[in-house]
Write a protein that holds these residues in place. Structure first.
Motif, mmCIF file in Angstrom:
data_model
loop_
_atom_site.group_PDB
_atom_site.id
_atom_site.type_symbol
_atom_site.label_atom_id
_atom_site.label_comp_id
_atom_site.label_asym_id
_atom_site.label_seq_id
_atom_site.Cartn_x
_atom_site.Cartn_y
_atom_site.Cartn_z
ATOM 1 N N GLY A 253 -8.815 1.528 -1.142
ATOM 2 C CA GLY A 253 -8.494 0.545 -0.120
ATOM 3 C C GLY A 253 -8.929 -0.833 -0.579
ATOM 4 N N GLU A 254 -9.200 -1.697 0.397
ATOM 5 C CA GLU A 254 -9.579 -3.081 0.127
ATOM 6 C C GLU A 254 -11.052 -3.254 0.452
ATOM 7 N N GLN B 173 3.330 2.448 4.425
ATOM 8 C CA GLN B 173 2.301 2.963 5.310
ATOM 9 C C GLN B 173 2.793 3.136 6.740
ATOM 10 N N LEU C 79 -7.144 -0.296 -4.041
ATOM 11 C CA LEU C 79 -5.901 0.307 -3.532
ATOM 12 C C LEU C 79 -5.366 1.345 -4.497
ATOM 13 N N THR C 80 -6.261 2.178 -5.024
ATOM 14 C CA THR C 80 -5.898 3.192 -6.010
ATOM 15 C C THR C 80 -6.412 4.545 -5.553
ATOM 16 N N GLN D 220 -1.485 0.214 -5.917
ATOM 17 C CA GLN D 220 -0.463 -0.711 -5.433
ATOM 18 C C GLN D 220 -0.983 -2.146 -5.598
ATOM 19 N N HIS E 118 -0.447 -4.649 -3.865
ATOM 20 C CA HIS E 118 -0.755 -5.220 -2.549
ATOM 21 C C HIS E 118 0.035 -6.484 -2.256
ATOM 22 N N GLY F 82 0.847 -1.177 0.000
ATOM 23 C CA GLY F 82 0.000 0.000 0.000
ATOM 24 C C GLY F 82 0.883 1.226 0.000
ATOM 25 N N SER G 268 -4.651 4.057 0.059
ATOM 26 C CA SER G 268 -4.778 2.695 0.596
ATOM 27 C C SER G 268 -5.126 2.815 2.073
#
Length: 567
Positions: free
Chosen positions: A425-426, A182, A449-450, A172, A174, A144, A453
């Motif tokens: 995020g996820e 992070q 994750l764009t 990312q 991931h 991330g 994140s």
């Protein structure tokens, strides 16, 4: 008459001759130009693509650890990989900065053929010259990247590629063997971050200098062969997002493959912490991109809604590195073997952004921020609760000032043919289905994750601080992993209200949470919240009964009661 004039005024004859000659020259020049501009316009119109990549593997100095200044004293900063354990002490000087996770012990993995398997940064520039829109897709093999890293990389790419920073969609892959950008797992040396920005700028400049007129072809495949559902399966039919999407750019004149962009939902976690030494690696993403590049060009990979999607597939025997390469190659082969013919995608290319302001309520994140664990990676600003959109009425129940995350959510549209939407995020598949419902008549790529994140994004009706499977025993609170690595339960509903609904100009009825709307409208994807509550009780009871019997034996009477068995 004309003869007399020319005889008595020879200069007039000279001027007429020059004028006639000049008119012939103009005619000769203007003749071809009448056709040339049309050809030139055809050559410079439409969609153009440029793509490039570069290795960003650390050097030996960064693996050994580099001395860096702290507020008081210095520390040796190692190159930490993400996804396993926790290590937020890098803001402290030695000896307080003890590595709580095992850092990388080698710069790059070298496979059996002697080829290094680098982590990389990749840039794909896409421009619609008819409307003057240019966007950049950027991927990095990392778990991330916090908003400070996002801003630094965007600035480098924006300057090199002459592009609006907001038009840079930075995702990312991931990989849990990727660098920690992070701060949750120990961070990386500052020199590597500086080099990352330098490489990203160089790659963006290369892509901008190699733009080609292209034809875009898009295809999708439904396959559950390469992922598994990893959340508590309250409903038997719950599943991960099985859509694999592939967008490829071919040279308009030569049909040469210039670039590939693929998206699928599966956690790249197989190159785990058990490897000794730990080595930066892209996981299955490398096998996938290498396979797609066999046809030519450079490939980029984005994850999708991966909160509930673990990886699977691939049948090669060997260590983690061999198996993940095999998995990626198998996914690429399945995508290219899809029987459906690709769809030709044209413009106009449009991009829209909406900013969301999300409160950070996770005690783990608040504690990490308080001790400087996010320094150099993430900046959570304080904002009065009453200034957070849609929370003003609830301000009396919230802290007067709280850390917030600000994030852009972006929508890229190719006319009415295709949508590309970012997820910061996820997210779960159910949240992804909600986004897709906002443009249900068009295919959509969801880039997880764009643009940021921010951890896991779980719909409020699925968010639970208690693990219903009982896998973590009876320890409370924060026993569910996805909730443990989330900003908090307000993330999903506020993203819906502040970002996705406005991004698609959704009608008022779409502002009703899907879990409630499903109670009165059968066409809404997902179950009604009342059905979810009803299904959770027997699921939790059965899960705890199984845990009980594993611990105390099949014949234990308490376990029998938990299982609902009558004596």
């Amino acid at each position: 008459m004309f003869y007399r004039v020319f005889k008595t005024h020879p200069r007039a004859l000279l001027m007429l001759s020059l004028g006639f000659s000049f008119s012939l020259i103009l005619s000769a020049c203007n003749g071809p130009r009448d056709a040339a501009p049309a050809e030139a316009r055809a050559e410079t119109a439409g969609l153009w693509v440029g793509v490039a990549r570069a290795s960003v593997s650390p050097d030996q100095s960064q693996i050994d650890g580099e001395v860096e200044a702290r507020l008081v004293g210095t520390t040796v900063q190692h190159f930490h990989l993400g996804g396993f354990g926790i290590g937020p002490l890098q803001n402290f000087p030695d000896p307080l900065n003890a590595d709580l996770t095992v850092p990388a012990g080698q710069t790059v993995y070298v496979n059996a053929t002697g080829a290094p398997e680098h982590i990389s940064v990749r840039v794909l520039l896409l421009e619609d010259r008819d409307v003057g829109t240019r966007i950049a897709f950027v991927t990095l093999d990392a778990i991330g990247a916090g908003n400070l890293i996002q801003n630094g990389l965007r600035a480098a790419v924006a300057q090199a590629a002459e592009i609006d920073p907001d038009h840079i969609l930075f995702g990312q892959t991931h990989s849990h063997a990727g660098p920690d950008l992070q701060g949750l797992w120990g961070g990386v040396p500052a020199s590597w971050i500086s080099a990352l920005y330098l490489h990203a700028g160089e790659v963006a400049a290369q892509a901008a200098a190699a733009m080609h007129p292209v034809e875009l072809r898009f295809s999708q495949l439904e396959t559950g062969e390469f992922n598994n559902y990893r959340r508590p399966r309250v409903f038997p039919d719950a599943d991960a997002d099985n859509t694999a999407s592939l967008l490829r750019a071919y040279h308009r004149s030569t049909n040469e493959l210039i670039a590939s962009l693929m998206q699928y939902s599966a956690h790249p976690t197989s190159v785990g912490s058990s490897n000794d030494p730990r080595i930066p690696h892209p996981d299955y993403v490398l096998g996938l991109t290498d396979y797609l590049e066999r046809d030519g060009g450079t490939a980029l990979y984005f994850n999708g809604p991966i909160a509930d999607a673990s990886a699977s597939g691939g049948s090669c025997e060997g260590d983690d590195y061999v198996r993940v390469r095999c998995r990626g190659e198998a996914l690429g082969a399945a995508m290219l073997a899809a029987s459906t013919a690709p769809t030709l995608i044209s413009g106009p290319l449009r991009i829209r952004h909406v900013q969301a302001i999300l409160p950070v309520t996770n005690p783990l994140f608040l504690a990490a921020a308080a001790i400087g664990g996010f320094n150099r990676y993430i900046d959570y600003a304080l904002l009065p609760a009453g200034e957070i959109p849609f929370l003003a009425d609830q301000a009396q129940y919230l802290p007067q000032a709280m850390p917030v995350a600000r994030v852009n959510v972006s929508r890229v549209s190719f006319g009415e043919q295709l949508e590309i939407v970012t997820i910061p995020g996820e997210a779960t598949n159910t949240f992804g289905e909600y986004i897709q419902s906002l443009a249900a008549d068009r295919p959509m790529l969801l880039l997880g994750l764009t643009q940021d994140s921010m951890g896991y994004i779980l719909p409020e009706d699925e968010f639970s601080y208690i693990d219903p499977t009982g896998d973590d025993g009876f320890v409370l609170p924060f026993t569910s992993y996805e909730e443990y690595v989330s900003l908090g339960p307000l993330t999903a509903p506020l993203l819906r209200l502040q970002a996705y609904n406005p991004l698609f100009d959704a009608p008022p009825e779409d502002y009703v949470p899907p879990a409630l709307a499903a109670c009165i409208d059968d066409s809404v994807a997902g179950p009604c919240v009342l059905d979810t509550l009803a299904a959770q009780l027997p699921y939790i009871q059965a899960a705890y009964a199984e845990r009980c019997r594993n611990q105390f034996g099949e014949d234990d009477p308490v376990c029998a009661v938990l299982a609902g068995e009558t004596p």
